[in-house]
Design a protein around this motif. Sequence first.
Motif, PDB file in Angstrom:
ATOM      1  N   MET A 156       0.543  -1.258  -0.025  1.00 18.74           N
ATOM      2  CA  MET A 156       0.375  -0.223  -0.147  1.00 18.74           C
ATOM      3  C   MET A 156       1.171   0.725   0.194  1.00 18.74           C
ATOM      4  SD  MET A 156      -2.763   1.784   2.899  1.00 18.74           S
ATOM      5  CE  MET A 156      -1.336   1.807   4.116  1.00 18.74           C
ATOM      6  N   LEU A 157       1.800   1.486   1.079  1.00 13.53           N
ATOM      7  CA  LEU A 157       2.596   2.669   0.850  1.00 13.53           C
ATOM      8  C   LEU A 157       3.766   2.671  -0.881  1.00 13.53           C
ATOM      9  CD1 LEU A 157       4.062   2.408   4.603  1.00 13.53           C
ATOM     10  CD2 LEU A 157       2.396   3.971   3.827  1.00 13.53           C
ATOM     11  N   LEU A 158       4.067   1.648  -0.868  1.00 16.48           N
ATOM     12  CA  LEU A 158       4.954   1.404  -2.206  1.00 16.48           C
ATOM     13  C   LEU A 158       4.422   1.295  -3.181  1.00 16.48           C
ATOM     14  CD1 LEU A 158       7.930  -1.615  -1.325  1.00 16.48           C
ATOM     15  CD2 LEU A 158       7.802   1.473  -1.555  1.00 16.48           C
ATOM     16  N   GLN A 159       3.189   1.043  -3.552  1.00 12.23           N
ATOM     17  CA  GLN A 159       2.388   0.790  -4.851  1.00 12.23           C
ATOM     18  C   GLN A 159       2.625   2.430  -5.921  1.00 12.23           C
ATOM     19  OE1 GLN A 159      -2.156   0.117  -4.363  1.00 12.23           O
ATOM     20  NE2 GLN A 159      -1.598  -0.692  -6.202  1.00 12.23           N
ATOM     21  N   PRO A 160       2.260   3.709  -5.118  1.00 12.66           N
ATOM     22  CA  PRO A 160       2.237   5.134  -5.743  1.00 12.66           C
ATOM     23  C   PRO A 160       3.626   5.092  -6.377  1.00 12.66           C
ATOM     24  CG  PRO A 160       1.115   5.269  -3.660  1.00 12.66           C
ATOM     25  CD  PRO A 160       1.593   4.360  -4.007  1.00 12.66           C
ATOM     26  N   THR A 161       4.480   4.391  -5.169  1.00 11.62           N
ATOM     27  CA  THR A 161       6.098   4.700  -5.931  1.00 11.62           C
ATOM     28  C   THR A 161       6.052   3.513  -6.955  1.00 11.62           C
ATOM     29  OG1 THR A 161       6.579   6.008  -3.604  1.00 11.62           O
ATOM     30  CG2 THR A 161       7.710   4.957  -5.435  1.00 11.62           C
ATOM     31  N   LEU A 162       5.580   2.853  -6.594  1.00 10.01           N
ATOM     32  CA  LEU A 162       5.809   1.469  -8.482  1.00 10.01           C
ATOM     33  C   LEU A 162       5.078   1.881  -9.420  1.00 10.01           C
ATOM     34  CD1 LEU A 162       6.053  -1.561  -6.113  1.00 10.01           C
ATOM     35  CD2 LEU A 162       8.252  -0.693  -7.009  1.00 10.01           C
ATOM     36  N   TYR A 163       4.047   2.469  -9.339  1.00  3.72           N
ATOM     37  CA  TYR A 163       3.489   3.509 -10.695  1.00  3.72           C
ATOM     38  C   TYR A 163       4.324   4.921 -10.852  1.00  3.72           C
ATOM     39  CZ  TYR A 163      -0.970   0.778  -9.176  1.00  3.72           C
ATOM     40  OH  TYR A 163      -1.792  -0.557  -9.074  1.00  3.72           O
ATOM     41  N   ILE A 164       4.432   4.987 -10.634  1.00  2.84           N
ATOM     42  CA  ILE A 164       5.586   5.828 -11.482  1.00  2.84           C
ATOM     43  C   ILE A 164       6.477   6.065 -12.059  1.00  2.84           C
ATOM     44  CG2 ILE A 164       6.799   8.807 -10.791  1.00  2.84           C
ATOM     45  CD1 ILE A 164       4.584   9.357  -8.410  1.00  2.84           C
ATOM     46  N   PHE A 165       7.366   4.819 -10.810  1.00  5.57           N
ATOM     47  CA  PHE A 165       8.462   4.296 -11.605  1.00  5.57           C
ATOM     48  C   PHE A 165       8.389   2.947 -12.694  1.00  5.57           C
ATOM     49  CE2 PHE A 165      10.593  -0.089 -11.714  1.00  5.57           C
ATOM     50  CZ  PHE A 165      12.667   0.689 -12.269  1.00  5.57           C
ATOM     51  N   TRP A 166       7.124   2.797 -13.117  1.00  7.82           N
ATOM     52  CA  TRP A 166       6.785   1.698 -14.362  1.00  7.82           C
ATOM     53  C   TRP A 166       6.375   2.560 -15.231  1.00  7.82           C
ATOM     54  CZ3 TRP A 166       8.553  -2.646 -14.692  1.00  7.82           C
ATOM     55  CH2 TRP A 166       9.113  -3.331 -13.983  1.00  7.82           C
ATOM     56  N   GLY A 167       5.699   4.198 -14.766  1.00  2.27           N
ATOM     57  CA  GLY A 167       5.267   4.967 -15.911  1.00  2.27           C
ATOM     58  C   GLY A 167       6.138   5.375 -16.265  1.00  2.27           C
ATOM     59  N   GLY A 168       7.260   5.910 -15.940  1.00  3.65           N
ATOM     60  CA  GLY A 168       8.797   6.456 -16.375  1.00  3.65           C
ATOM     61  C   GLY A 168      10.002   5.872 -17.334  1.00  3.65           C
ATOM     62  N   LEU A 169       9.417   4.270 -16.440  1.00  2.00           N
ATOM     63  CA  LEU A 169      10.313   3.222 -17.878  1.00  2.00           C
ATOM     64  C   LEU A 169       9.236   2.905 -18.723  1.00  2.00           C
ATOM     65  CD1 LEU A 169      12.191   1.313 -17.203  1.00  2.00           C
ATOM     66  CD2 LEU A 169      10.717  -0.985 -16.189  1.00  2.00           C
ATOM     67  N   THR A 170       7.683   2.613 -18.665  1.00  2.00           N
ATOM     68  CA  THR A 170       7.310   2.770 -19.667  1.00  2.00           C
ATOM     69  C   THR A 170       7.269   3.743 -20.941  1.00  2.00           C
ATOM     70  OG1 THR A 170       5.876   1.502 -18.584  1.00  2.00           O
ATOM     71  CG2 THR A 170       4.841   2.396 -20.585  1.00  2.00           C
ATOM     72  N   LEU A 171       7.649   4.708 -20.436  1.00  3.07           N
ATOM     73  CA  LEU A 171       7.756   6.033 -21.875  1.00  3.07           C
ATOM     74  C   LEU A 171       9.647   6.049 -22.801  1.00  3.07           C
ATOM     75  CD1 LEU A 171       6.156   8.880 -19.766  1.00  3.07           C
ATOM     76  CD2 LEU A 171       5.369   7.412 -22.212  1.00  3.07           C
ATOM     77  N   ALA A 172      10.451   5.418 -21.248  1.00  4.26           N
ATOM     78  CA  ALA A 172      11.426   4.975 -22.356  1.00  4.26           C
ATOM     79  C   ALA A 172      11.196   3.808 -23.185  1.00  4.26           C
ATOM     80  CB  ALA A 172      12.288   5.108 -21.373  1.00  4.26           C
ATOM     81  N   HIS A 173      10.925   3.238 -22.837  1.00 11.55           N
ATOM     82  CA  HIS A 173      10.464   2.083 -23.618  1.00 11.55           C
ATOM     83  C   HIS A 173      10.013   2.232 -24.380  1.00 11.55           C
ATOM     84  CE1 HIS A 173      11.189  -1.983 -19.963  1.00 11.55           C
ATOM     85  NE2 HIS A 173      12.521  -0.502 -20.242  1.00 11.55           N
TER      86      HIS A 173
END
Length: 147
Positions: free
Chosen positions: A47-64
């Motif tokens: 629950m605490l890490l979920q927003p951070t993980l979404y932001i991380f995956w969003g950046g990684l998705t844009l780079a990909h």
Amino acid sequence: FFFLSLQTKDEGPFVRFGFGSEGEEEDARGQGTRDGRIMYIIDVVLMLLQPTLYIFWGGLTLAHFQILYQYALHWLTMASKSEYTSPFAVYFQTITANLERVMGAPNAMKFNFTHVLLASLLIAALVSVEKLRIIIDRSIAMKYKTQ
């Protein structure tokens, strides 16, 4: 010892979190409290890490996406110049030109934090819809299982 108990053992299923003798007590379903504590800790951490993980995956998705877009344009250009795909060269050139007109050159793409947040929101929405679909499927399965 530190324990947080929402219900007592006599009232039915209960939630307990604490420190002390692990796995010795059982809840109303016959499972040890150690499993419940581990799942509780995992839920809190996620629950605490979920927003951070979404932001991380969003950046990684844009780079990909930028890398895949660059490779797609490269391969379309190479295919338009190949002697084996010469009958389709006009189509490949048209697709390449249209992509570059609409989206620009891959090296000119600049993502800022707004793009990352929008990608994160999209990923969060997709994950939420998938979770909802799983919940609905399980409730339908339980409905037919009990009949």
